[in-house]
Write a protein that holds these residues in place. Structure first.
Motif, mmCIF file in Angstrom:
data_model
loop_
_atom_site.group_PDB
_atom_site.id
_atom_site.type_symbol
_atom_site.label_atom_id
_atom_site.label_comp_id
_atom_site.label_asym_id
_atom_site.label_seq_id
_atom_site.Cartn_x
_atom_site.Cartn_y
_atom_site.Cartn_z
ATOM 1 N N ASN A 277 48.739 61.337 32.210
ATOM 2 C CA ASN A 277 49.732 62.014 31.495
ATOM 3 C C ASN A 277 48.903 62.415 30.155
ATOM 4 O O ASN A 277 47.867 62.333 29.932
ATOM 5 N N SER B 214 49.205 61.920 27.143
ATOM 6 C CA SER B 214 48.578 60.921 26.115
ATOM 7 C C SER B 214 47.184 60.358 26.507
ATOM 8 O O SER B 214 46.121 60.324 25.682
ATOM 9 N N TYR C 58 50.961 66.812 16.918
ATOM 10 C CA TYR C 58 51.565 65.629 17.921
ATOM 11 C C TYR C 58 50.471 65.465 19.279
ATOM 12 O O TYR C 58 50.457 66.733 19.672
ATOM 13 N N GLY D 68 50.756 62.512 21.644
ATOM 14 C CA GLY D 68 51.265 61.471 22.663
ATOM 15 C C GLY D 68 51.411 60.394 21.846
ATOM 16 O O GLY D 68 51.213 59.957 20.652
ATOM 17 N N GLU E 20 46.276 71.062 18.419
ATOM 18 C CA GLU E 20 46.955 71.873 19.334
ATOM 19 C C GLU E 20 46.886 73.397 19.245
ATOM 20 O O GLU E 20 47.140 73.736 18.278
ATOM 21 N N VAL F 141 47.587 70.118 26.145
ATOM 22 C CA VAL F 141 48.721 69.575 27.066
ATOM 23 C C VAL F 141 50.162 70.330 27.189
ATOM 24 O O VAL F 141 50.607 70.354 28.237
ATOM 25 N N LYS G 38 51.180 68.091 31.830
ATOM 26 C CA LYS G 38 52.373 68.784 31.791
ATOM 27 C C LYS G 38 52.465 69.825 33.015
ATOM 28 O O LYS G 38 52.505 69.502 34.225
HETATM 29 C C1 LIG Z 1 50.036 68.476 22.699
HETATM 30 C C2 LIG Z 1 50.764 67.474 23.357
HETATM 31 N N1 LIG Z 1 49.714 66.599 23.582
HETATM 32 C C3 LIG Z 1 49.878 65.076 24.220
HETATM 33 C C4 LIG Z 1 51.241 64.916 24.624
HETATM 34 C C5 LIG Z 1 51.713 63.743 25.256
HETATM 35 O O1 LIG Z 1 51.840 63.876 26.716
HETATM 36 P P1 LIG Z 1 52.333 62.716 27.542
HETATM 37 O O2 LIG Z 1 54.172 63.071 27.110
HETATM 38 O O3 LIG Z 1 52.361 63.410 29.040
HETATM 39 O O4 LIG Z 1 51.890 61.659 27.391
HETATM 40 C C6 LIG Z 1 52.197 65.852 24.399
HETATM 41 C C7 LIG Z 1 53.700 65.770 24.765
HETATM 42 O O5 LIG Z 1 54.724 66.402 24.683
HETATM 43 C C8 LIG Z 1 51.966 67.182 23.892
HETATM 44 O O6 LIG Z 1 52.877 68.266 23.653
#
Ligand SMILES: Cc1ncc(COP(=O)(O)O)c(C=O)c1O
Length: 656
Positions: A331, A333, A365, A367, A435, A471, A498
């Protein structure tokens, strides 16, 4: 043509389809109506007026009028519905096609076989998925029936449809019956011998002798899912005491989610930003199904497999620079955790023990696991966990929007702060995490590509690693395949998840340069990356990822994204001076705007009223704090996106 109403799902019943036309679907529907004391419904009748199936069922089964539901679409030509409609110049309201309400089980007869086209993007199997009834396949006995039946079963299952069984019409053939059951992993419900001519009395006698109790053990869709959910399930990011009950979703297709109460919603946020080409895209579904029958899982230490190898190669070919090593996790995170651990240990392996700080950006953000919370702490989501997290330095982020006259000044200040920070702490820095282009969870906050280019230059000068958390931004969400490509930047590490599997399977990839990978090589295990998950590189996820990349090429997905971007641009430009809105912004398929004067924090839930307003109209949105945003799957049509903006405009007048 009769007027169509959106109607409720029947609680039980079966959808009857055939391996071909003329195999005896209507006769079998009549038998099933008699044997199950059911009502009959043929939603679409082509060749109407020649010999309507409704009349045949009436003649054969003698059902009373309240057990017969007339077709909602009647087309004269005896052709596939899409062709018959084209010939007539008719444009039936397909999205409104629903099931009639009845207390009896419903036998729904399709028009033609499973893949018969009804309209652009809708075929008979799509209608079956929408109605959510188990499917009964009618086949004709004789040479060729094994092949036709197995092909139909495969097509139905590739769409995730529940097949209740097969019925054979014609002479009894024990070998065909046995082979279809064995090879198709399906129940043969009964065989109806040829009757020439078909007599109503003989059919009734036959139905009276049938034992269809096996059909009764189908799972009942009438389970109180919402009640059971309340009792046993714990939902993410939800205060269960005050939240509305979770809505049972029963299926999804394209941009539309279908719920147990018979409603449907356009999914305008791609189900937490994961759905790419559309829900249940048949090509991805088929790839996952095929993979599940071949190699569903294998430990990824000691073993490798084709889907993982091919997906890794494809990702490395798509990504820029020397991003050439793929580490799989589950995932977003964990993709970030791995990036942090890679950067940390890379320096340690080189003997730079002191390079252990991380810098990230205000509002970012990454995770919800502990490392990801640490680098995303300033997003404001984790106040209660502060003591669990490690120290990270947060740098200014020059978020911008349409008609932002201060963007240059903000970027200059942010870059100056960055340069000063690197001057002081560069030599103790493991990496800088961002990001790229869009901060998603803090409200679709966007920066210009030039800012990322300058940032990359500063990081390179300071000799620190640059980590892109793609992500959310990966796989087209900025209008390019990846944000790093759009910005023309070669990061050292990229995190993907994602959209990686088109939203089908939980999977992530952390992709590193050859230089980083080589930094872990050595004779001893302590130089290796001691990280791994049970489902690392799960073959089903990899198969979905590969299928998704093929869809990108075949469907020219980037062009679809550009069409959505143009709608955002037109509508948000027009809304820019609306007194109730502020800071409109858009990039690729994403558009966002703030509700002026409302509390921005996520916890305050300022967008709740707006969300309800949209959902009442069959549109699913989920504002973040005071930010209203649209992040649709790429199959959403420009017209549907316009509808979302029309609804926003109306809401601004209707809601006080
Ligand atoms: C930029 C970013 N990184 C990491 C994550 C975490 O992903 P996950 O919810 O699959 O753990 C997200 C989730 O929205 C995200 O938008």
């Amino acid at each position: 043509m009769s007027r169509m109403n959106a109607m409720h799902s029947a609680s039980k019943g079966f959808f009857v389809t055939g391996t071909d036309t003329g195999v005896g679907k209507t006769v079998i529907s009549a038998v099933l109506c008699l044997a199950l004391n059911a009502a009959y419904f043929k939603p679409v009748q082509t060749g109407a007026g020649l010999d309507d199936d409704l009349d045949s069922v009436l003649r054969l089964a003698g059902l009373s009028a309240n057990r017969l539901f007339a077709p909602l679409v009647k087309l004269a030509a005896p052709l596939a519905p899409s062709q018959a409609a084209e010939l007539e110049g008719a444009s039936p309201d397909w999205p409104a096609l629903g099931l009639p309400k009845t207390d009896r089980p419903l036998i729904v007869e399709g028009a033609g076989g499973a893949l018969v086209p009804m309209a652009e993007g809708l075929d008979m199997a799509g209608l079956m998925a929408r109605f959510g009834l188990p499917v009964i396949v009618v086949a004709r006995s004789g040479l060729g029936t094994i092949n036709h039946t197995l092909l139909t079963l495969e097509a139905l299952r590739a769409r995730g449809l529940n097949v209740a069984g097969v019925v054979l019409v014609g002479p009894e053939e024990p070998l065909n019956r046995r082979d279809i059951e064995r090879l198709g992993q399906v129940r043969m419900l009964f065989s109806l011998p040829w009757m020439q001519p078909i007599s109503a009395q003989a059919l009734r006698d036959f139905a009276a002798g049938l034992d269809l109790s096996r059909l009764a053990d189908e799972p009942s869709p009438a389970v109180d899912l919402a009640g059971l959910d309340r009792r046993h399930v714990w939902h993410p990011f939800t205060q269960a005491q005050t939240a509305d009950p979770a809505i049972p979703a029963v299926r999804a297709q394209g941009a539309r989610l279908f719920t147990a109460d018979g409603r449907s919603y356009l999914d305008l946020i791609s189900s937490w930003w994961v759905t790419l080409h559309g829900h249940a895209h048949p090509d991805v579904a088929q790839a996952v199904a095929r993979q599940a029958r071949t190699l569903e899982q294998v430990i990824f230490a000691d073993f490798t497999h084709e889907p993982a190898v091919r997906l890794s190669e494809s990702l490395c070919n798509l990504l820029p620079g020397d991003l050439s090593r793929v580490f799989f996790t589950d995932n977003g995170s964990t993709a970030v955790e791995v990036a942090l651990k890679m950067a940390h240990q890379f320096w340690r392996n080189q003997g730079h023990e002191g390079r252990d700080r991380f810098a990230a950006f205000q509002g970012g953000y990454h995770g919800d696991t502990v490392g990801a919370m640490s680098v995303g702490f300033s997003s404001g989501y984790y106040q209660g966990f502060e003591r669990l997290t490690f120290q990270v330095d947060f740098l200014p982020y020059p978020a911008t929007w349409l008609n932002d006259h201060e963007v240059e000044a903000k970027e200059t200040q942010a870059l100056a702060a960055m340069a000063e920070y690197l001057e002081r702490f560069g030599s103790s820095l493991a990496g800088v995490l961002i990001e790229p282009l869009i901060q998603g969870a803090s409200g679709m906050r966007m920066v210009r590509p030039g800012f990322l280019k300058s940032l990359a230059e500063l990081c390179a000068k300071a000799g620190t690693l640059l980590i892109f958390d793609e992500v959310m931004t990966g796989f087209g969400r900025t209008g390019a395949m990846f944000a790093c490509l759009k910005a023309g930047v070669n990061p050292d590490i990229v995190c993907l998840s994602k959209g990686l599997t088109a939203g089908f399977m939980p999977m992530a990839a952390t992709v590193a340069t050859g230089r980083i990978y080589e930094g872990f090589l050595g004779e001893t295990f302590d130089r290796a990356l001691a990280h791994g998950h049970s489902f690392t590189a799960n073959p089903l996820g990899c198969a979905a990822g590969l299928a998704s990349l093929e869809v990108f090429a075949r469907e020219n997905t980037l062009a679809k994204i550009e069409a959505l971007r143009q709608v955002h641009e037109a509508r948000l430009t027009a809304l820019a001076s609306h007194p109730k809105l502020a800071k409109p912004r858009f990039m690729g398929p994403i558009g966002a705007v703030e509700l002026a004067g409302l509390e921005p924090s996520y916890a305050a839930g300022a967008g709740k009223k707006l969300k309800r307003y949209f959902m009442d109209k069959g549109l699913y949105v989920r504002p973040m704090g005071n930010v209203f945003y649209l992040l649709p799957p790429y199959c959403l049509t420009p017209q549907e996106l316009h509808l979302a903006y029309d609804t926003l405009e109306k809401a601004l007048t209707d809601l006080t």
